[in-house]
Each structure stands twice: as structure tokens, then as C-alpha cells.
Design an enzyme around this catalytic site. Structure first.
Site, PDB file in Angstrom:
ATOM      1  N   HIS A  64      11.758   5.121   4.436  1.00 24.03           N
ATOM      2  CA  HIS A  64      11.627   6.325   3.302  1.00 24.03           C
ATOM      3  C   HIS A  64      11.262   7.580   3.941  1.00 24.03           C
ATOM      4  CE1 HIS A  64      11.894   2.580   1.115  1.00 24.03           C
ATOM      5  NE2 HIS A  64      12.229   3.168  -0.055  1.00 24.03           N
ATOM      6  N   ARG A 102      16.955   1.561   7.007  1.00 27.70           N
ATOM      7  CA  ARG A 102      15.627   0.471   6.786  1.00 27.70           C
ATOM      8  C   ARG A 102      16.185  -0.814   6.692  1.00 27.70           C
ATOM      9  NH1 ARG A 102      14.406   0.190   0.300  1.00 27.70           N
ATOM     10  NH2 ARG A 102      16.486   1.384  -0.341  1.00 27.70           N
ATOM     11  N   GLU A 157      -2.829   0.495   4.403  1.00 23.84           N
ATOM     12  CA  GLU A 157      -2.025   0.690   5.683  1.00 23.84           C
ATOM     13  C   GLU A 157      -3.196   0.890   6.755  1.00 23.84           C
ATOM     14  OE1 GLU A 157      -1.894   2.247   2.694  1.00 23.84           O
ATOM     15  OE2 GLU A 157      -0.160   1.710   1.834  1.00 23.84           O
ATOM     16  N   SER A 204      10.975  -2.803  -0.061  1.00 23.51           N
ATOM     17  CA  SER A 204      11.471  -1.846   0.271  1.00 23.51           C
ATOM     18  C   SER A 204      11.653  -1.516   1.696  1.00 23.51           C
ATOM     19  CB  SER A 204      10.390  -0.728  -0.292  1.00 23.51           C
ATOM     20  OG  SER A 204      10.168  -0.760  -1.417  1.00 23.51           O
TER      21      SER A 204
HETATM   22  C1  LIG Z   1      -0.789   4.355  -0.167  1.00 23.93           C
HETATM   23  C2  LIG Z   1       0.331   3.668  -0.688  1.00 23.93           C
HETATM   24  N1  LIG Z   1       0.908   2.796  -0.220  1.00 23.93           N
HETATM   25  C3  LIG Z   1       2.133   2.248  -1.033  1.00 23.93           C
HETATM   26  C4  LIG Z   1       2.550   2.810  -2.022  1.00 23.93           C
HETATM   27  C5  LIG Z   1       3.813   2.175  -2.735  1.00 23.93           C
HETATM   28  N2  LIG Z   1       3.535   1.653  -3.997  1.00 23.93           N
HETATM   29  C6  LIG Z   1       3.735   2.237  -5.125  1.00 23.93           C
HETATM   30  S1  LIG Z   1       3.277   1.436  -6.406  1.00 23.93           S
HETATM   31  C7  LIG Z   1       2.615   0.191  -5.484  1.00 23.93           C
HETATM   32  C8  LIG Z   1       2.183  -1.123  -6.277  1.00 23.93           C
HETATM   33  C9  LIG Z   1       0.943  -0.628  -7.147  1.00 23.93           C
HETATM   34  O1  LIG Z   1       0.245  -1.904  -7.562  1.00 23.93           O
HETATM   35  P1  LIG Z   1      -0.629  -1.358  -8.769  1.00 23.93           P
HETATM   36  O2  LIG Z   1      -1.892  -0.565  -8.370  1.00 23.93           O
HETATM   37  O3  LIG Z   1      -1.289  -2.840  -9.232  1.00 23.93           O
HETATM   38  O4  LIG Z   1       0.011  -0.702  -9.980  1.00 23.93           O
HETATM   39  P2  LIG Z   1       0.731  -1.146 -11.490  1.00 23.93           P
HETATM   40  O5  LIG Z   1       0.650  -2.753 -11.316  1.00 23.93           O
HETATM   41  O6  LIG Z   1      -0.245  -0.788 -12.258  1.00 23.93           O
HETATM   42  O7  LIG Z   1       2.039  -0.635 -11.246  1.00 23.93           O
HETATM   43  C10 LIG Z   1       2.969   0.387  -4.177  1.00 23.93           C
HETATM   44  C11 LIG Z   1       2.587  -0.427  -3.048  1.00 23.93           C
HETATM   45  C12 LIG Z   1       1.909   4.003  -2.378  1.00 23.93           C
HETATM   46  N3  LIG Z   1       2.399   4.568  -3.513  1.00 23.93           N
HETATM   47  N4  LIG Z   1       0.964   4.427  -1.921  1.00 23.93           N
END
Ligand SMILES: Cc1ncc(C[n+]2csc(CCOP(=O)(O)OP(=O)(O)O)c2C)c(N)n1
Ligand SMILES: [Mg+2]
Lengths: 323, 276
Positions: A115, A16, A64, A43
Site C-alpha cells: 500500500h 503486494r 508494528e 492485505s
Molecule cells: C497503525 C495501524 N496499523 C494498521 C492499520 C490497519 N487497520 C485498519 S483497521 C484495523 C483493525 C482494527 O481493529 P479494531 O481496532 O478492533 O477496530 P474495529 O473492530 O472496531 O473495526 C487495522 C489493522 C491501521 N489503520 N493503523
């Protein structure tokens, strides 16, 4: 490459990261190259591109399906968008958009999944991708690439940009061994023979290539000579290399970090069945989702390491010899 | 609805949950401390404050209220809460096996390993739809079970959230309460720099929801909002909970780094001192 070469597998960067760096290089050469992101730029390493070319970096948020639709629109205006996310979110969440907005009209969109596989480790199955080779290969016109190391990734990202049409590149999270010398040449659709041998052929892509090289060493110590093929392009398939492997070694093992039901192995088997039926064995994830844990432990538990490949090779050889 | 514990008791539990989160992610050397810490008061109000009708001794009680952690990466907070509630499937002494091979505490909520979870999550954007189905079925069955679902503010950028929102209003799913953990941050940084979600109240209202806005770290405010939500008929309620990512640990608060990076052993020690 001579038989019985002992490969010194030195740890390189993650594929990546190699992608993210290659994209910056391409961006410097071609103003039409763009990066499209869904809140994972740190990432997927597209943040490197964002830093250097902020105006050509498109932030989509955690969305997405929209991201892929946007990439299709960009491509319609002659841009060369690279849309990146974890493989599972990219292929699974945006599959319909990849099908209808990208593959159907045959747009010049590049999608890069990071990933991939179970070697992401601790995050667990919701972030692991074990079906995307199957999904990507089911999109007519798509080129499907799965580079083994940083050298292959750099070359294949470049090849993807030069290719006119949709491309999927499968990359991984962990750092992986370097299997290629820096001057190795890559061509879409042309498998690379890393080791020659005549008892059995081991076919793989991604991080499984290094495992196959290790398996070949294990087998070599037992007097079994294994050919190793890096099938970095899963689609279109290098039918000639596969035919030669079937004819010349008469036994093929396909090893993949993917569900065994629907990945590289079944595609190779289809070619073998058509061209020159021979004994085959398959190493991959068996009808399950994995779990959280250290990457090495998971690869071992789910049967994807060199000893498992060597065992499959022994089985294939025994069947070939009628035992 | 009556609060079942005093403010002081709830605050003490919240502190304990925060200590668990720090220790768990520290031991795992990976995970998501920031979004776990921002959700602590929301979870503690639900599970300990007398909002969620649940019985740790009877996890399969058909009339229990359901809770879905749609922002599945906040799992450490939920695991610590389930353990402190005394669920047998969620032993306290295993909390530090978070993310280890074979642990009930997988990186993201996984029903195969922890059956008392109501949903397997981790791919953002899906929990609200599942909650809608649960709410629909409960109503059809005459089951008094209510469903609570916790969403991330970044998570609601997913289109599926708004498909579910439209569904909830149209089908009058008034036995579902959604909470948005509005910590103003997502993975790559601040929401406003990635994909703005404002005006948030107006959006949910336009989608036909009853909207409440509260301080997501205030127990009385959260309790009052959950009480109001139960009384609303004919539409679902969303509680926009203003929170601070990394809340409770000074060097994690509003620090984008701690979205998905675990504290080092030294940082664990520092954090535990603050949470003593
Ligand atoms: C469909 C999807 N896309 C991307 C991710 C990767 N990802 C994990 S946490 C996150 C950010 C989440 O932000 P938020 O919903 O504001 O959560 P918090 O601030 O409460 O941690 C991302 C993009 C994922 N888990 N699922
Ligand atoms: Mg957030």
C-alpha cells in the site's frame, strides 16, 4: 531493446500479491524463511504463507514497533524474517526499531511495505506512504527495492532473501501493468534499461515505470527519443547507469510516487551532481498529503501520470538545448 | 446529567445512522461497515443523549466537549452522526460522496476536509495520547471541556495506548473518558486468534484507571456509565463497551468479511430492509 518499441502493457497482479506468492515459494525452499505480521495478513498477502506454514507465521497484532523488534530477535537466531505491513505503518511507526534494533547491528531482517504511495486510493493519506523511500534510505546498510511489476517483485523478493543484510521492499496496492517478460533477470543495484533513446532519460521505479513507458510513447510521437530506466534498487544506486544517462542523453527526468523533496529523485540528483552534471526535472508529490479518491484520479491530480512526465521531459529538453 | 431524548428517539436515530452507514459504504464501494455499525449506540449516546456538551451552531465554542475517533476507520458512523446533528460543515446530502475526490467525508477523518473534527486519525493507536493532551490543557486553562475518545479493541494492541494510559493515571486526567468498542474482532479476524487483549478490565485497572463494563448497545447502560465517569475524580475512566461487529445487519454481524468490505448493491438493499 530497440527504440520506438510499442509496449503492450497488460495488467498484471498487484506487487503486494506477487510478494505474498513469492514468499510462499521461498518458504518451500528454505525452512528459515518466516513471515511476521501486524493484523494485515489479508492485505499484505502473507496470509498465503500463514496457510501453508502456520508455525513459521508470527502474529503480532496491531503493534508494528514490536513486530520489527521481534523480527530482529528472530534474525539473531538465524531466521530470515519478512515483516510486512502497509509501508506507512512499517516505516513510520517502527522507524526507531528499524534504526536501533535492525540497521545498527546490521541484522538480516527483510521488511516489506505494501500500500505504498497514493495509488491506494479511497483510504486516504493516513494509510498512504509518501516518505518511506527517504526513511529507508536513511538507514545505513539497508538495501531499498521498489519493483515495477509482478515479474520484478518475484525476482527481487528472492534476491532479498539471498542477500545477507537488511532489505526494504516497497510494493503497492493496485494491480499494475506487466513491463517485463517472465525470463527477465534482476540484480540488486543494477538498473534495467527498458527503452533506449538519446534525447532524454526517464528514470522511475514502482508503478511509475509503466507511466514512463507511456510517456516515452507520447514523446516518440513528437520525435523525441527517450531512454527509460527502471531504478528498481534505490539503494545502493546504479551510479554507472545514471552516469551513462547523463553523458549520453544530457537530460534526466526522475518520476516517483513519493514526496519529491526526499525520494529517488534527490538520490539520483546527488549522483548526477557528482558524476556528470546535466539538466534534470522531477516528477513527484509536491509538499503535501493527498486525499481519498480513485487511484487513477489521484495519480492524475497529483501530477504522476505519463502526460506530466512527458511535459517534464519537454522542459528538460528545452533547457538542454538552451531555450 | 439528564438524558435529552427518550429511548425511542435514540433508537430511531441509531437506526437512521445505520442506514446512512450502509448507504455510504455501499455507494463508496469501499470502507469499514463492521466497526462503524458496532459504534453506533456509543456515538448516539454521546452526541444525541445529552452526554457531549456541544453546539452544532458553534463548532468552535472553546468550552465544547471534544470527541476523538481514534479508530478512524469508523469514520462513516461519525460522519453520519455529525450530519444528523446538523453541523453545517457536514451536509447530509453529501454523505454518499464518502471517499470520493474532494468530499468532506474522506476515507478516514481528515481535518483539512472537515474542520469540525477534533483530530485527523486513521493510523491506529494515537487518539488516547491526543486526548490526554487535551485533558491536560483544559485543566490548566480552567476549561470545563471534557474529552471523549473511542478506541478499537484491536487498536489497543498498539503500545502507545498503554503509554497514554500510564500518563493518564499519573497525571490524574479525570476529564478524559475513553471507550473501548469491544467487538472482539479486528482486521484479520477474531481478536483471540490474532492477539488476545484479555484480561481487559484488570489491565486498565492495573494502569490506574477507573473501569466500567457495559453493554455497548444499551442506551441506558451507556448513559449511566458516562454519568458515573463524569463524577470520578483523580483518575481517567475507561468504558469497556461490549459490542457486536456489524450490529444491526444480520449478515454483517460477527462476520469478519465486513471489517473492510463494503456491501454490494443487493446487500445494501437487504440491509436497508432490515433497518426499515
Ligand atoms: C497503525 C495501524 N496499523 C494498521 C492499520 C490497519 N487497520 C485498519 S483497521 C484495523 C483493525 C482494527 O481493529 P479494531 O481496532 O478492533 O477496530 P474495529 O473492530 O472496531 O473495526 C487495522 C489493522 C491501521 N489503520 N493503523
Ligand atoms: Mg474490533
Amino acid at each position: 531493446m530497440a527504440l520506438k518499441t510499442r509496449y503492450e502493457l497488460k495488467l498484471g497482479m498487484a506487487t503486494r500479491e506477487a510478494f505474498g506468492r513469492a514468499l510462499v515459494e521461498l518458504g518451500r525452499e528454505n525452512p528459515d524463511i518466516m513471515a511476521v505480521d501486524a493484523d494485515l495478513s489479508k492485505s499484505t498477502f502473507t496470509h498465503l504463507f500463514a496457510k501453508e506454514f502456520p508455525e513459521r507465521f508470527v502474529s503480532c497484532g496491531i503493534a508494528e514497533a514490536n513486530m520489527v523488534g521481534v523480527a530482529a530477535g528472530l534474525a539473531s537466531h538465524g531466521k530470515i524474517p519478512f515483516a510486512a505491513s502497509f509501508s506507512c505503518f512499517l516505516l513510520n511507526k517502527a522507524f526507531e526499531q528499524l534504526r536501533v534494533a535492525v540497521a545498527y547491528p546490521g541484522l538480516n531482517v527483510k521488511i516489506v511495505g505494501t500500500h505504498s504511495g497514493i495509488s491506494i486510493g479511497e483510504d486516504g493519506p493516513s494509510q498512504m506512504s509518501v516518505e518511506e523511500i527517504s526513511l529507508a534510505c536513511s538507514l545505513p546498510g539497508f538495501v531499498v527495492l521498489a519493483p515495477a511489476d509482478e515479474v520484478a517483485t518475484r525476482a527481487l523478493v528472492r534476491a532479498a532473501a539471498e542477500h545477507v543484510g537488511p532489505v526494504f521492499i516497497r510494493t503497492g496496492r493496485p494491480r499494475v501493468p506487466i513491463v517485463y517478460s517472465p525470463d527477465q533477470r534482476f540484480e540488486i543495484g543494477k538498473a534495467i534499461q527498458l527503452l533506449d533513446g538519446d534525447d532524454v532519460t526517464l528514470i522511475a521505479n514502482g508503478l511509475m515505470v509503466a507511466e514512463c513507458i507511456r510517456a516515452a510513447e507520447i514523446l516518440d510521437a513528437e520525435g523525441i527519443s527517450a531512454r527509460v530506466l527502471d531504478l528498481h534498487t534505490v539503494k545502493p544506486l546504479d551510479r554507472e547507469a545514471i552516469r551513462r544517462a547523463a553523458v549520453e542523453t544530457g537530460a534526466i527526468v526522475v518520476a516517483e510516487e513519493h514526496l519529491v523533496d526526499c525520494g529517488t529523485g534527490v538520490r539520483v540528483a546527488q549522483a548526477v551532481a557528482e558524476l556528470h552534471p546535466c539538466v534534470m526535472e522531477f516528477v513527484g508529490i509536491q509538499n503535501t498529503y493527498a486525499e481519498s479518491g480513485p487511484p487513477e484520479a489521484l495519480l492524475e491530480k497529483y501530477g504522476l501520470t505519463a502526460p506530466h512526465i512527458a511535459a517534464a521531459a519537454r522542459r528538460a529538453l528545452a533547457r538542454k538545448r538552451g531555450r | 446529567m439528564q438524558p435529552t431524548r427518550s429511548l425511542e428517539e435514540l433508537q430511531a436515530i441509531a437506526k437512521q445512522i445505520r442506514r446512512h452507514i450502509v448507504e455510504m459504504t455501499g455507494a463508496a464501494k469501499s470502507g469499514h461497515p463492521g466497526g462503524s455499525l458496532s459504534a453506533v449506540e456509543i456515538l448516539v449516546t454521546l452526541f444525541f443523549g445529552g452526554v457531549l456538551r456541544h453546539d452544532p451552531k458553534r463548532p468552535d465554542w472553546p468550552e465544547r466537549d471534544r470527541f476523538i475517533l481514534s479508530k478512524g476507520h469508523g469514520a462513516p458512523a461519525l460522519y453520519a452522526v455529525l450530519a444528523e446533528c446538523g453541523y453545517e460543515a457536514a451536509p447530509r446530502e453529501l454523505l454518499k460522496t464518502l471517499r470520493k475526490l474532494g468530499s468532506p467525508y474522506q476515507g478516514h477523518p481528515d481535518k483539512r476536509f472537515l474542520p469540525v473534527l477534533e483530530a485527523s486519525t486513521g493510523s491506529l493507536g494515537q487518539g488516547l495520547s491526543i486526548a490526554m493532551g487535551m485533558g491536560f490543557a483544559a485543566r490548566l486553562n480552567g476549561n470545563p471541556s471534557r474529552t471523549y475518545v473511542l478506541l478499537g479493541d484491536g487498536e489497543i494492541q498498539e503500545g502507545q495506548i498503554w503509554e497514554a494510559a500510564m500518563f493518564g493515571a499519573y497525571h490524574k486526567i479525570d476529564n478524559v473518558t475513553a471507550i473501548v468498542d469491544y467487538n472482539k474482532m479486528q482486521l484479520d479476524g477474531f481478536i483471540k486468534d490474532v492477539m488476545e487483549v484479555e484480561p481487559l478490565v484488570a489491565k486498565w485497572q492495573a494502569f490506574g484507571w477507573h473501569v466500567l463494563e457495559v453493554d455497548g448497545h444499551s442506551f441506558p447502560a451507556l448513559f449511566a456509565a458516562f454519568t458515573l465517569a463524569r463524577e470520578v475524580r483523580g483518575k481517567p475512566t475507561v468504558i469497556i463497551a461490549h459490542t457486536v461487529k456489524g450490529k444491526g445487519v444480520s449478515f454483517m454481524e460477527n462476520n469478519p468479511k465486513f471489517h473492510g468490505v463494503a456491501p454490494t448493491p443487493e446487500e445494501v438493499e437487504l440491509a436497508l430492509k432490515e433497518l426499515a
